[in-house]
Motif scaffolding. Sequence first.
Motif, short mmCIF file in Angstrom:
data_model
loop_
_atom_site.label_atom_id
_atom_site.label_comp_id
_atom_site.label_asym_id
_atom_site.label_seq_id
_atom_site.Cartn_x
_atom_site.Cartn_y
_atom_site.Cartn_z
N THR A 1 -5.45 16.79 4.92
CA THR A 1 -5.99 18.08 5.35
C THR A 1 -6.04 18.17 6.86
O THR A 1 -5.69 19.22 7.44
N THR B 1 -7.45 12.31 -7.56
CA THR B 1 -8.85 12.47 -7.96
C THR B 1 -8.93 12.71 -9.46
O THR B 1 -9.84 12.19 -10.14
N ILE C 1 -13.54 19.02 3.81
CA ILE C 1 -12.22 19.65 3.74
C ILE C 1 -12.33 21.16 3.91
O ILE C 1 -11.55 21.78 4.65
N TRP D 1 -13.13 21.80 -3.40
CA TRP D 1 -13.12 21.43 -1.98
C TRP D 1 -13.19 22.66 -1.07
O TRP D 1 -13.75 22.60 0.03
N ARG E 1 -8.61 13.79 3.05
CA ARG E 1 -9.10 14.10 4.40
C ARG E 1 -7.99 13.96 5.45
O ARG E 1 -7.82 14.83 6.31
N ALA F 1 -5.45 15.39 -4.47
CA ALA F 1 -6.29 16.04 -5.47
C ALA F 1 -5.94 15.55 -6.87
O ALA F 1 -6.83 15.31 -7.71
N ARG G 1 -9.29 20.90 -6.01
CA ARG G 1 -8.91 21.62 -4.80
C ARG G 1 -9.74 22.89 -4.63
O ARG G 1 -10.16 23.23 -3.52
N THR H 1 -18.10 21.09 1.79
CA THR H 1 -17.28 19.88 1.89
C THR H 1 -16.63 19.79 3.27
O THR H 1 -16.45 20.80 3.95
N VAL I 1 -10.12 10.58 -1.85
CA VAL I 1 -10.89 11.33 -0.84
C VAL I 1 -10.38 11.00 0.55
O VAL I 1 -10.20 11.90 1.39
#
Length: 301
Positions: A252, A217, A165, A94, A249, A214, A91, A163, A245
């Motif tokens: 976010t 990930t 994000i 990003w 997205r 996150a 995070r 990025t 990912v």
Amino acid sequence: MTGFLEALGKKAAERWLAVLVLPGALWVATAWVAVRLGHRDALRPRVAGDRVTEWAKDAHSTGLVVAVLAAALLGSAAAGLAASGVGWIVRRAWMARGRRPPARWAVARRRRRWHRAAGRVDALVAEAVQAAGSAEEVAAGPEIADALARRDAIALETPGRPTWIGDRWRAAFIRVRRAYGLDLTIVWPRLWTVLPEQLRTDITTAQLACTSAATLTGWALLYGALAVLWWPAFPIGVTLLGTAVARARMATAALCELVETAADLYGPRLAEQLGSPASGPLTTALGDEISARLRKDPPIA
């Protein structure tokens, strides 16, 4: 109060079990399979099954069984904490500003892509204006709409983060500041207090979805690490990474839309609570005044 604390503790325990222990148990099981099979027997699960069957047939003391279960539980929790920790680092990555290489190079690349897409939009609009003879008579056709969508897919504003994000969050702050003069970095904690419960719940849910993505990930990286011992772990990790990912997205985008919605709908209520009611839509002048007041900067002598 006691009932509330008990309910809160139960909810925390359930979340700990669902978010950390159960995914951790799956990773521990995969790690055991990776150790038992290795690369040579990677696609022969029967080898691991036979080992489990042999161990189950042998006589084991209660203490040994308890120790194995405790080790599995501790390993699962440790794996969950590791994935959560990696998710926290992800995070932060990003949201990086991109001031140093290689992040700065990523910012430059994103800007080049965005300017190419924006140039395509400008060219199409210029062609449409020339064909129509007047800017007022131009209608945005499907070609212009498609070019706009391509540009906005890169970033809603000129990219400034490495990025997507990070740029989506940056765009939300820029758009609110441009429309209302509100500096969300300063204003948001106060704006939160005037939001209705339903909007708060929606924002919290979207925020949890970002955190979950996150953490996924983190799991992707942990599974990818097992590829050193067992190559099928690599495609598992890649699949989880792609899923994480995509989820990040979407979450976010939803969260930023909700934050902008909060400013759109409840910025005037914040102004009213601060003793500067807006007679109509919130103006940038009033928003600038509110932001300056909340910064609590010392007066200039």
